[in-house]
Enzyme design. Structure first.
Site, PDB file in Angstrom:
ATOM      1  N   PRO A  89       0.814  -1.221   0.000  1.00 13.10           N
ATOM      2  CA  PRO A  89       0.000   0.000   0.000  1.00 13.10           C
ATOM      3  C   PRO A  89       0.848   1.272   0.000  1.00 13.10           C
ATOM      4  CG  PRO A  89      -0.671  -1.501   1.786  1.00 13.10           C
ATOM      5  CD  PRO A  89       0.594  -2.031   1.218  1.00 13.10           C
ATOM      6  N   GLU A 116       0.591  -7.308   8.163  1.00  9.39           N
ATOM      7  CA  GLU A 116       0.725  -5.846   8.144  1.00  9.39           C
ATOM      8  C   GLU A 116       1.768  -5.354   7.151  1.00  9.39           C
ATOM      9  OE1 GLU A 116      -1.110  -3.204   9.769  1.00  9.39           O
ATOM     10  OE2 GLU A 116      -2.340  -4.989   9.550  1.00  9.39           O
ATOM     11  N   ARG A 154      -1.610  -8.103 -21.582  1.00 12.52           N
ATOM     12  CA  ARG A 154      -2.357  -7.668 -22.761  1.00 12.52           C
ATOM     13  C   ARG A 154      -1.564  -6.719 -23.648  1.00 12.52           C
ATOM     14  NH1 ARG A 154      -5.393  -3.689 -22.826  1.00 12.52           N
ATOM     15  NH2 ARG A 154      -7.265  -4.745 -23.551  1.00 12.52           N
ATOM     16  N   ASP A 169      -7.702   1.398 -26.921  1.00 11.99           N
ATOM     17  CA  ASP A 169      -8.070   1.428 -25.513  1.00 11.99           C
ATOM     18  C   ASP A 169      -8.240   2.844 -25.009  1.00 11.99           C
ATOM     19  OD1 ASP A 169      -8.117  -1.227 -25.353  1.00 11.99           O
ATOM     20  OD2 ASP A 169      -6.503  -1.441 -23.891  1.00 11.99           O
TER      21      ASP A 169
HETATM   22  C1  9D3 Z   1      -2.920  -0.084   8.985  1.00 13.19           C
HETATM   23  C2  9D3 Z   1      -1.903   0.065   7.950  1.00 13.19           C
HETATM   24  N1  9D3 Z   1      -2.221  -0.659   6.726  1.00 13.19           N
HETATM   25  C3  9D3 Z   1      -1.548   0.042   5.594  1.00 13.19           C
HETATM   26  C4  9D3 Z   1      -2.491   0.818   4.791  1.00 13.19           C
HETATM   27  C5  9D3 Z   1      -1.753  -2.013   6.849  1.00 13.19           C
HETATM   28  C6  9D3 Z   1      -1.935  -2.856   5.655  1.00 13.19           C
HETATM   29  C7  9D3 Z   1      -3.163  -2.949   4.999  1.00 13.19           C
HETATM   30  C8  9D3 Z   1      -3.314  -3.796   3.895  1.00 13.19           C
HETATM   31  C9  9D3 Z   1      -0.882  -3.606   5.177  1.00 13.19           C
HETATM   32  C10 9D3 Z   1      -1.042  -4.445   4.105  1.00 13.19           C
HETATM   33  C11 9D3 Z   1      -2.251  -4.538   3.475  1.00 13.19           C
HETATM   34  C12 9D3 Z   1      -2.424  -5.454   2.322  1.00 13.19           C
HETATM   35  N2  9D3 Z   1      -2.378  -4.731   1.033  1.00 13.19           N
HETATM   36  C13 9D3 Z   1      -1.491  -5.027   0.099  1.00 13.19           C
HETATM   37  O1  9D3 Z   1      -0.688  -5.922   0.306  1.00 13.19           O
HETATM   38  C14 9D3 Z   1      -1.453  -4.249  -1.125  1.00 13.19           C
HETATM   39  C15 9D3 Z   1      -2.250  -3.151  -1.573  1.00 13.19           C
HETATM   40  C16 9D3 Z   1      -3.345  -2.451  -0.991  1.00 13.19           C
HETATM   41  O2  9D3 Z   1      -3.831  -2.725   0.117  1.00 13.19           O
HETATM   42  N3  9D3 Z   1      -3.893  -1.405  -1.699  1.00 13.19           N
HETATM   43  C17 9D3 Z   1      -3.448  -1.033  -2.928  1.00 13.19           C
HETATM   44  N4  9D3 Z   1      -2.420  -1.654  -3.499  1.00 13.19           N
HETATM   45  C18 9D3 Z   1      -1.846  -2.698  -2.822  1.00 13.19           C
HETATM   46  S1  9D3 Z   1      -0.569  -3.587  -3.392  1.00 13.19           S
HETATM   47  C19 9D3 Z   1      -0.497  -4.555  -2.061  1.00 13.19           C
END
Ligand code: 9D3
Length: 237
Positions: A89, A116, A154, A169
């Site tokens: 994230p 996490e 793609r 596209d």
């Molecule tokens: C409370 C803090 N969180 C961070 C925003 C913890 C957290 C949430 C969700 C840690 C990991 C995740 C899992 N998400 C992914 O692995 C992830 C992700 C996403 O949640 N949103 C957008 N792109 C991606 S790419 C990997």
């Protein structure tokens, strides 16, 4: 192109990657996709891939060892440059320009996190690019990896049939797509615009362009702001 997906849940990719455009690209050998489970690189009885964060706090963190070992395993015979991508994230938000860049690489390693997140030394030591697919919270990196692979595959030459050409596209000209219709001409009182039945190709083209602009203005004015800029069609999505 070779893609390695490193994950705790390799089985979730099967259905989507077996079907449609990706399935065809895999069958035809355009792309080879391999799955590696981090758990194969643990050596304790419980096959532990995560642990509590130092100094406390909620949730669990992916341990270094299984992740480093898994990456080294899939890279061990590499004769080409390997591009490593950590899906998190906190990453750079994915857009079509990044997809095009990744589609130009020969060997891609995608790491899907769970819990996490990753121990910070994985970021530090792996030299991986960090990518997010958008500002919303997923439960892991797997669905993000599917998005990345879908968008890349793609673009590979020979991946799309003539009918599916990527050139048309939405995002390749920086505008949203115009409305489309198929038979019948009237459905529950809703008619197909007269111009599309006219057979006048110049007029149809003009209508489509104007509808594209109108729709983009209403829904994604951010896309229009950049029109005319170098790279406008891709670097803002
Ligand atoms: C409370 C803090 N969180 C961070 C925003 C913890 C957290 C949430 C969700 C840690 C990991 C995740 C899992 N998400 C992914 O692995 C992830 C992700 C996403 O949640 N949103 C957008 N792109 C991606 S790419 C990997």
């Amino acid at each position: 192109m070779r893609i390695d997906i490193l994950t705790l849940f390799p089985e979730v990719f099967e259905a989507y990657f077996g079907a449609s455009i990706i399935g065809r690209a895999v069958s035809s050998g355009l792309v080879r996709i391999f799955y590696t489970n981090f758990r194969e690189f643990t050596d304790d009885k419980h096959r532990t891939v995560d642990d509590k964060p130092f100094s406390g706090g909620p949730g669990m963190v992916m341990k270094c060892k299984p992740v480093f070992d898994a990456v080294e395993h899939v890279c061990r015979d590499a004769t080409v440059e390997v591009t490593r991508v950590l899906l998190t994230p906190q990453g750079e938000r994915l857009n079509q320009r990044m997809v095009e860049e990744l589609a130009g690489t020969e060997h891609l390693v995608l790491l899907c996190g769970h819990y996490e997140g990753f121990d910070e030394r994985i970021r530090q030591g792996l030299g991986a690019r960090e990518i997010s697919i958008g500002d919303y919270v997923l439960s892991g990196g797997e669905s993000a990896a599917m998005v990345v692979v879908d968008a890349i595959v793609r673009l590979l030459p020979g991946s799309l049939g003539d009918d599916e050409s990527a050139a048309n596209d939405s995002f390749s000209d920086g505008l949203l797509e115009h409305p489309q219709y198929t038979r019948p001409r009237a459905f529950r009182g809703m008619e197909v615009p007269e111009v599309l039945l006219s057979g006048n190709h110049a007029e149809i083209e003009a209508w489509r362009r104007s509808e594209s602009r109108k729709r983009t203005m209403q829904r994604r004015p951010d896309l229009l702001d950049r029109e005319g800029d170098a790279g406008a069609s891709t670097d803002n999505q």
